[in-house]
Design a protein around this motif. Sequence first.
Motif, mmCIF file in Angstrom:
data_model
loop_
_atom_site.group_PDB
_atom_site.id
_atom_site.type_symbol
_atom_site.label_atom_id
_atom_site.label_comp_id
_atom_site.label_asym_id
_atom_site.label_seq_id
_atom_site.Cartn_x
_atom_site.Cartn_y
_atom_site.Cartn_z
ATOM 1 N N GLY A 1 -6.565 4.109 0.549
ATOM 2 C CA GLY A 1 -6.179 2.706 0.664
ATOM 3 C C GLY A 1 -5.219 2.481 1.812
ATOM 4 O O GLY A 1 -5.400 1.569 2.629
ATOM 5 N N LEU A 2 -4.196 3.335 1.893
ATOM 6 C CA LEU A 2 -3.220 3.163 2.976
ATOM 7 C C LEU A 2 -3.872 3.403 4.329
ATOM 8 O O LEU A 2 -3.640 2.662 5.289
ATOM 9 N N ALA A 3 -4.732 4.442 4.408
ATOM 10 C CA ALA A 3 -5.376 4.759 5.685
ATOM 11 C C ALA A 3 -6.206 3.582 6.175
ATOM 12 O O ALA A 3 -6.089 3.165 7.342
ATOM 13 N N THR A 4 -7.012 3.003 5.304
ATOM 14 C CA THR A 4 -7.853 1.893 5.761
ATOM 15 C C THR A 4 -7.011 0.645 6.006
ATOM 16 O O THR A 4 -7.327 -0.136 6.909
ATOM 17 N N GLY A 5 -5.938 0.463 5.219
ATOM 18 C CA GLY A 5 -5.060 -0.689 5.449
ATOM 19 C C GLY A 5 -4.449 -0.639 6.832
ATOM 20 O O GLY A 5 -4.393 -1.640 7.549
ATOM 21 N N ILE A 6 -3.982 0.560 7.241
ATOM 22 C CA ILE A 6 -3.377 0.698 8.574
ATOM 23 C C ILE A 6 -4.433 0.497 9.653
ATOM 24 O O ILE A 6 -4.217 -0.212 10.637
ATOM 25 N N TYR A 7 -5.601 1.103 9.448
ATOM 26 C CA TYR A 7 -6.675 0.956 10.434
ATOM 27 C C TYR A 7 -7.034 -0.519 10.605
ATOM 28 O O TYR A 7 -7.263 -0.988 11.722
ATOM 29 N N ALA A 8 -7.062 -1.258 9.488
ATOM 30 C CA ALA A 8 -7.497 -2.661 9.530
ATOM 31 C C ALA A 8 -6.488 -3.550 10.241
ATOM 32 O O ALA A 8 -6.816 -4.681 10.616
ATOM 33 N N LEU B 1 0.830 -1.210 0.000
ATOM 34 C CA LEU B 1 0.000 0.000 0.000
ATOM 35 C C LEU B 1 0.866 1.263 0.000
ATOM 36 O O LEU B 1 0.548 2.243 -0.678
ATOM 37 N N VAL B 2 1.984 1.216 0.762
ATOM 38 C CA VAL B 2 2.874 2.386 0.788
ATOM 39 C C VAL B 2 3.487 2.597 -0.592
ATOM 40 O O VAL B 2 3.545 3.737 -1.098
ATOM 41 N N PHE C 1 -8.346 -11.116 3.465
ATOM 42 C CA PHE C 1 -8.659 -9.684 3.582
ATOM 43 C C PHE C 1 -7.688 -8.828 2.769
ATOM 44 O O PHE C 1 -8.098 -8.000 1.956
ATOM 45 N N TYR C 2 -6.396 -9.042 2.974
ATOM 46 C CA TYR C 2 -5.420 -8.167 2.304
ATOM 47 C C TYR C 2 -5.343 -8.381 0.798
ATOM 48 O O TYR C 2 -5.269 -7.392 0.049
ATOM 49 N N PRO C 3 -5.345 -9.641 0.300
ATOM 50 C CA PRO C 3 -5.385 -9.773 -1.167
ATOM 51 C C PRO C 3 -6.585 -9.066 -1.788
ATOM 52 O O PRO C 3 -6.445 -8.363 -2.791
ATOM 53 N N PHE C 4 -7.759 -9.212 -1.155
ATOM 54 C CA PHE C 4 -8.947 -8.539 -1.690
ATOM 55 C C PHE C 4 -8.755 -7.026 -1.672
ATOM 56 O O PHE C 4 -9.094 -6.332 -2.636
ATOM 57 N N LEU C 5 -8.217 -6.521 -0.557
ATOM 58 C CA LEU C 5 -8.030 -5.067 -0.427
ATOM 59 C C LEU C 5 -7.101 -4.550 -1.525
ATOM 60 O O LEU C 5 -7.396 -3.552 -2.197
ATOM 61 N N LEU C 6 -5.979 -5.255 -1.726
ATOM 62 C CA LEU C 6 -5.006 -4.796 -2.720
ATOM 63 C C LEU C 6 -5.569 -4.895 -4.132
ATOM 64 O O LEU C 6 -5.371 -3.987 -4.953
ATOM 65 N N MET C 7 -6.285 -5.996 -4.418
ATOM 66 C CA MET C 7 -6.861 -6.136 -5.752
ATOM 67 C C MET C 7 -7.896 -5.044 -6.002
ATOM 68 O O MET C 7 -7.947 -4.463 -7.079
ATOM 69 N N MET C 8 -8.708 -4.791 -4.968
ATOM 70 C CA MET C 8 -9.745 -3.779 -5.158
ATOM 71 C C MET C 8 -9.116 -2.410 -5.381
ATOM 72 O O MET C 8 -9.533 -1.665 -6.270
ATOM 73 N N LEU C 9 -8.074 -2.104 -4.585
ATOM 74 C CA LEU C 9 -7.434 -0.801 -4.745
ATOM 75 C C LEU C 9 -6.802 -0.670 -6.124
ATOM 76 O O LEU C 9 -6.953 0.366 -6.786
ATOM 77 N N SER C 10 -6.120 -1.721 -6.606
ATOM 78 C CA SER C 10 -5.546 -1.579 -7.955
ATOM 79 C C SER C 10 -6.647 -1.484 -8.986
ATOM 80 O O SER C 10 -6.485 -0.762 -9.967
ATOM 81 N N GLY C 11 -7.753 -2.200 -8.770
ATOM 82 C CA GLY C 11 -8.862 -2.076 -9.706
ATOM 83 C C GLY C 11 -9.380 -0.656 -9.774
ATOM 84 O O GLY C 11 -9.608 -0.107 -10.862
ATOM 85 N N VAL C 12 -9.534 -0.023 -8.616
ATOM 86 C CA VAL C 12 -10.054 1.348 -8.573
ATOM 87 C C VAL C 12 -9.082 2.301 -9.262
ATOM 88 O O VAL C 12 -9.468 3.116 -10.120
ATOM 89 N N GLY D 1 -7.836 11.868 -13.583
ATOM 90 C CA GLY D 1 -7.456 10.503 -13.240
ATOM 91 C C GLY D 1 -6.347 10.467 -12.211
ATOM 92 O O GLY D 1 -6.404 9.714 -11.233
ATOM 93 N N ALA D 2 -5.321 11.312 -12.407
ATOM 94 C CA ALA D 2 -4.172 11.290 -11.506
ATOM 95 C C ALA D 2 -4.583 11.740 -10.103
ATOM 96 O O ALA D 2 -4.129 11.182 -9.097
ATOM 97 N N THR D 3 -5.470 12.759 -10.021
ATOM 98 C CA THR D 3 -5.889 13.244 -8.704
ATOM 99 C C THR D 3 -6.672 12.181 -7.958
ATOM 100 O O THR D 3 -6.414 11.906 -6.773
ATOM 101 N N LEU D 4 -7.628 11.557 -8.666
ATOM 102 C CA LEU D 4 -8.437 10.544 -7.991
ATOM 103 C C LEU D 4 -7.573 9.339 -7.619
ATOM 104 O O LEU D 4 -7.773 8.732 -6.559
ATOM 105 N N ALA D 5 -6.599 8.989 -8.479
ATOM 106 C CA ALA D 5 -5.698 7.889 -8.142
ATOM 107 C C ALA D 5 -4.912 8.229 -6.877
ATOM 108 O O ALA D 5 -4.720 7.384 -5.995
ATOM 109 N N LEU D 6 -4.476 9.497 -6.781
ATOM 110 C CA LEU D 6 -3.716 9.919 -5.594
ATOM 111 C C LEU D 6 -4.559 9.758 -4.332
ATOM 112 O O LEU D 6 -4.111 9.182 -3.337
#
Lengths: 139, 529
Positions: free
Chosen positions: B111-118, B59-60, B131-142, B100-105
Amino acid sequence: MRTLIFRATAPYLTALMLLYSIFVLLRGHNEPGGGFIGGLIAASALAIYGIACGVSPVRRAIRYHPMAISGFGLFLGAIAGMFSLFAGVPYMTGLWIYPTVFGVELKLSTTLIFDIGVYLVVLGAITSIALALEEKERD
Amino acid sequence: MAAAERPAIDPADAFVMEAPALADWLIVMPLVIGFIFAALCLMTRKDTRRQPAIAITGLVLILLCVVGLFVHVLVNGTVVMAMGRWLPPFGIAFVADMLGATLALISGIVGLATGIYALREADNTERRYGFYPFLLMMLSGVICAFLTGDIFNLYVWFEVLLLGSFGLLILGSRRDQLDGATKYAFLNLVATTLFLIAVAYVYGLFGTLNMADIARKAAVMDEVGPRLTIAALFFFAFAMKAAAFPLNFWLPASYHTPRLAVGAIFAGLLTKVGVYALLRILLTIFPADRDDLAVAIAVVAAASMLLGAIGALAQTDMRRVLGYLVISGIGIMLAGLALGSATGLSGTAFYTAHSMVVMTALYLLVGIVGAAAGTFDLHRAGGLYATAPWLAVVALVLAFSVSGLPPFSGLWPKIFLVKASIDVGAWWLAAAILVSGFLTTIAIVRLFAFAFWRPAHPDMRSLSLAEVPVARLGLPVLAGLCGLTVIAGLYPEPFIQVSDRIAFELMNPAGYIDAVYAPMPAAAEGAVQ
């Protein structure tokens, strides 16, 4: 399905199908075949073995959890495109080398690495589902 | 396309001949890193102690890439990379413009904030179930959905993020989760099917799937009927995905069932992908049809913002209050799309970014509040002001920010949108924005008053933050997200510059088209020399 004939032939059938799946995987670039269909053939081979001899021998035979195999396939697929970085071409560009081994020219490419990744993802995912369903049947 | 009389095929006809600049690689790195780390997490699925470290590293790295991409686009303009070297429209192009670049940022930040919280919230069973594979796949999808320049590829990324979100939604397999997930999955599959049908029509009509190519061909097309049909289908499909009224009911039915970290990333990212797709398709590709649909979009926007806020007032579960506020926010974002003016679009871009951060933060806040109060029920929670005063400060900041009150980031985009509405004489839209802001204030302050001010319920005991495991990492994360909304509220100048540029790029799609198609003559010349 624990008939004697099926149990006796299943290991040979599985071995043959696994071999064939690799053949289909490797011929895939220019002819019908490839990672997806190869993975499906390999997964059905393992499913047959599971139906004949039970799920735990299959799990022992493949050593790693099917999902881990899938994960490795995904890993291969993701890094296959990164070789382009060193060749100065955009992501996912197919790069080829033609080494000669024992007088035979081999066509190796990053596309093949990607295809092996697809093969492993399909193999792992379908096997994981098939084994879970076969385990349920025994309950 | 090589001419038959030529003896050898000229590769410059089909291939990108120049080596892409090293910085251009940033556009695919979120995809590569996301998939590699999701794969590593999948391989170490049983190793629940090491897996979080791998995921956070991923995520970092994704965040660093999207920061780099944002700076690259800010300095050098739109970045394009054609996959597999094939020239567009045949190769799938990734195109990062300012939007696109702003929303990706922001997605990287969320993504990182929720990853740390989780880290403190997802238990070992959930980690084992991926949990983490799903999170990472979803974030790259977004992130890839924000960056792709190919309309079918956009569909693929929608599928990737939906599959990841299905997985996250049912982790735990409780009854209400499966109930929520069924509604969520069904509605999203209907929307995806409509999206796919619209894509098929696009291919039938234009013979291409590259967004810049479609935009080029749509601009010179005389027949309005087929084009307007396609635009309306896209509007319907993406409005459903964005949870705009009247297709909003799946969102409050499902978002409160998973873990709060999951709810946070859903609220922060998923509906905004729908809004992004609407902006991209109705402004970059079919701008003429947006003008025809403008009144319909405005009605949907006004209804979403008002009914979302009214729905939030009626809820007693804190998580469902937030679900309705997400819908209200979607209405405000669509208002700018309906207006279509530079001020309105700038407001929409700013509000989208603001909403991604603030909605994520609100879900994480409610996670801590629920854990400390022992319940998510507004009738029973209470007394947190005494046990957790700092949490109350954070809650008040977020409550003001989501309502659009000064001095936080929700204020500026709403001013823009109200001004843009009045400029074109759409006083009712301006009134809807203001009334929905007022209702949102009541809804969120009611949550604050019940959970914090009121003395604790006699049978409940609210814990201090030291006794709440999610608070230890949750509070710093929340403080960071609050910091963003405070900075954007007090010193909005750079943020407005970026959102103005987004609005300019959206209103002038020629820049987007040139970015995708300019490399061709340059590459051909290179081959001749």
